[in-house]
Design an enzyme around this catalytic site. Structure first.
Site, short mmCIF file in Angstrom:
data_model
loop_
_atom_site.label_atom_id
_atom_site.label_comp_id
_atom_site.label_asym_id
_atom_site.label_seq_id
_atom_site.Cartn_x
_atom_site.Cartn_y
_atom_site.Cartn_z
N GLN A 11 0.83 -1.20 0.00
CA GLN A 11 0.00 0.00 0.00
C GLN A 11 0.86 1.25 0.00
O GLN A 11 1.87 1.33 0.69
CB GLN A 11 -0.89 -0.02 1.24
CG GLN A 11 -2.00 1.01 1.21
CD GLN A 11 -3.04 0.73 2.28
OE1 GLN A 11 -3.23 -0.41 2.68
NE2 GLN A 11 -3.73 1.76 2.72
N SER A 90 4.17 -6.52 2.53
CA SER A 90 2.87 -6.37 3.21
C SER A 90 1.73 -6.85 2.32
O SER A 90 1.62 -8.02 2.01
CB SER A 90 2.69 -4.92 3.67
OG SER A 90 1.56 -4.79 4.49
N LEU A 91 0.89 -5.93 1.86
CA LEU A 91 -0.22 -6.28 0.98
C LEU A 91 0.24 -7.09 -0.23
O LEU A 91 -0.45 -8.01 -0.69
CB LEU A 91 -0.89 -4.99 0.50
CG LEU A 91 -1.99 -5.11 -0.54
CD1 LEU A 91 -3.20 -5.83 0.02
CD2 LEU A 91 -2.39 -3.73 -1.06
N ARG A 115 -9.62 -7.50 4.10
CA ARG A 115 -8.45 -7.08 4.90
C ARG A 115 -8.40 -5.57 5.00
O ARG A 115 -8.17 -5.00 6.07
CB ARG A 115 -7.18 -7.62 4.25
CG ARG A 115 -5.86 -7.28 4.97
CD ARG A 115 -4.70 -7.83 4.14
NE ARG A 115 -3.40 -7.72 4.77
CZ ARG A 115 -2.55 -6.71 4.58
NH1 ARG A 115 -2.90 -5.69 3.79
NH2 ARG A 115 -1.36 -6.70 5.17
N HIS A 196 0.98 -2.75 10.93
CA HIS A 196 2.00 -3.67 11.43
C HIS A 196 2.40 -3.37 12.88
O HIS A 196 3.55 -3.52 13.25
CB HIS A 196 3.21 -3.70 10.50
CG HIS A 196 2.86 -4.19 9.13
ND1 HIS A 196 2.58 -5.52 8.87
CD2 HIS A 196 2.68 -3.54 7.96
CE1 HIS A 196 2.25 -5.65 7.61
NE2 HIS A 196 2.30 -4.47 7.02
N GLN A 245 0.60 -11.49 9.97
CA GLN A 245 1.32 -10.46 9.22
C GLN A 245 0.80 -9.05 9.49
O GLN A 245 1.55 -8.09 9.52
CB GLN A 245 1.23 -10.78 7.72
CG GLN A 245 2.06 -9.88 6.83
CD GLN A 245 1.26 -9.40 5.63
OE1 GLN A 245 0.15 -8.92 5.77
NE2 GLN A 245 1.85 -9.52 4.46
#
Length: 310
Positions: A11, A90-91, A115, A196, A245
């Protein structure tokens, strides 16, 4: 033997017009965008290709970016370039898993939509924050964040760039200490939440419930997880890692280092922006790094890799 890794951005990489030339040129890309629109009851073309106020909202960003990156990646594969391993920041890990064969296209896109909504709602606006710390050693940053309750590491991006996350006041306190202790710069990030961080643990549990309903397939090739920076070859580890995650640090630098140790010498970033390519070059200048944002980029990369006999 040369190995190729496909890597996918997270992102923040999104931008208006991303993937439009792929949509207009390749039936595969058009079908993926159109299917995503149907699956999510969203106009994915309008969201990705036209100026709007939704693209930068987490609940829309995640589905838009994953749809775009996967549409591009499937076209790249159709044109003869295939990965030996995948990874995503991440994403982007959802793109990595889909390309490795672990998730269906439909499940990957539907899951990141949910999500994004979970992450958007997890922490009220203004409660959390994030900041990028530049020019300071990892150990020193960890010592400072460990000494302050409510702040931790979000991303180990590359040498000289680590992102911190957590409660807004704790991030501000840590930022001040980091500057006093020698950080070259500490930049507050314009994000909608403390990604996170432990503040998203509840969202991770909710995502875990959603993932339980999804079918995970045996992996055709391995991918590297953000949580441990290790190769994942067994499908049984995927669901718990994705749930974890959301609230765990992204070990991107360690992921890239592990891929290089295993023989990867060519990285192809697929998607808008060149963030990961920049990180990888700072991690190791001896590997080949390419970026595909447009069809023109794709043809140049295909030609370059063919000439190198990779």
């Amino acid at each position: 033997m040369s190995k190729i890794a496909f890597v996918f951005p997270g992102q923040g990489a999104q931008k208006t017009g991303m993937g439009k030339d792929f949509y207009q040129t390749y039936d595969t890309a058009k079908e993926i965008f159109d299917q995503a629109s149907n699956w999510l009851s969203l106009d994915m073309k309008a969201l990705c290709f036209e100026e709007n106020d939704q693209l930068d909202l987490t609940e829309y960003t995640q589905a838009a970016l994953v749809t775009t990156c996967l549409a591009m990646a499937h076209v790249v594969c159709e044109n003869g370039l295939l990965p030996d391993v995948t990874a995503g920041l991440s994403l982007g890990e959802y793109c990595a898993i889909e390309m490795a064969g672990g998730m269906s296209l439909e499940n990957a896109i539907k899951t990141v939509r949910k999500r994004g909504i979970l992450m958007e709602k997890a922490v009220p606006a203004g409660i959390g924050g994030m900041a990028a710390v530049l020019g300071m050693e990892q150990q020193k940053i960890e010592e400072i964040t460990d000494s302050i309750e409510g702040v931790g590491i979000a991303n180990y991006n590359c040498p000289g760039q680590i992102v911190i996350t957590g409660k807004k006041q704790a991030v501000e306190e840590a930022s001040k200490k980091l500057k006093e202790q020698g950080a070259r710069r500490v930049l507050p990030l314009n994000v909608s939440g403390p990604f996170h961080s432990k503040m998203l643990e509840e969202a991770g549990k909710e995502l875990g419930k959603i993932l339980e309903e999804q079918e995970i397939f045996p992996l055709k090739i391995p991918y590297v997880t953000n949580v441990s920076a290790k190769y994942i070859e067994d499908k049984n580890g995927i669901k718990p890692l994705l749930a974890q995650q959301i609230s765990s640090p992204v070990k991107w630098q360690q992921s890239v280092e592990n891929m290089i140790l295993s023989g990867v010498d060519t990285f192809v970033e697929i998607g808008p922006g060149k963030t990961l390519a920049g990180f990888i070059r700072k991690i190791n200048r001896n590997v080949q790094v390419y970026n595909i944002q447009t069809i023109e980029d794709m043809h140049q990369v295909l030609k370059a890799i063919k000439e190198q006999n990779i």
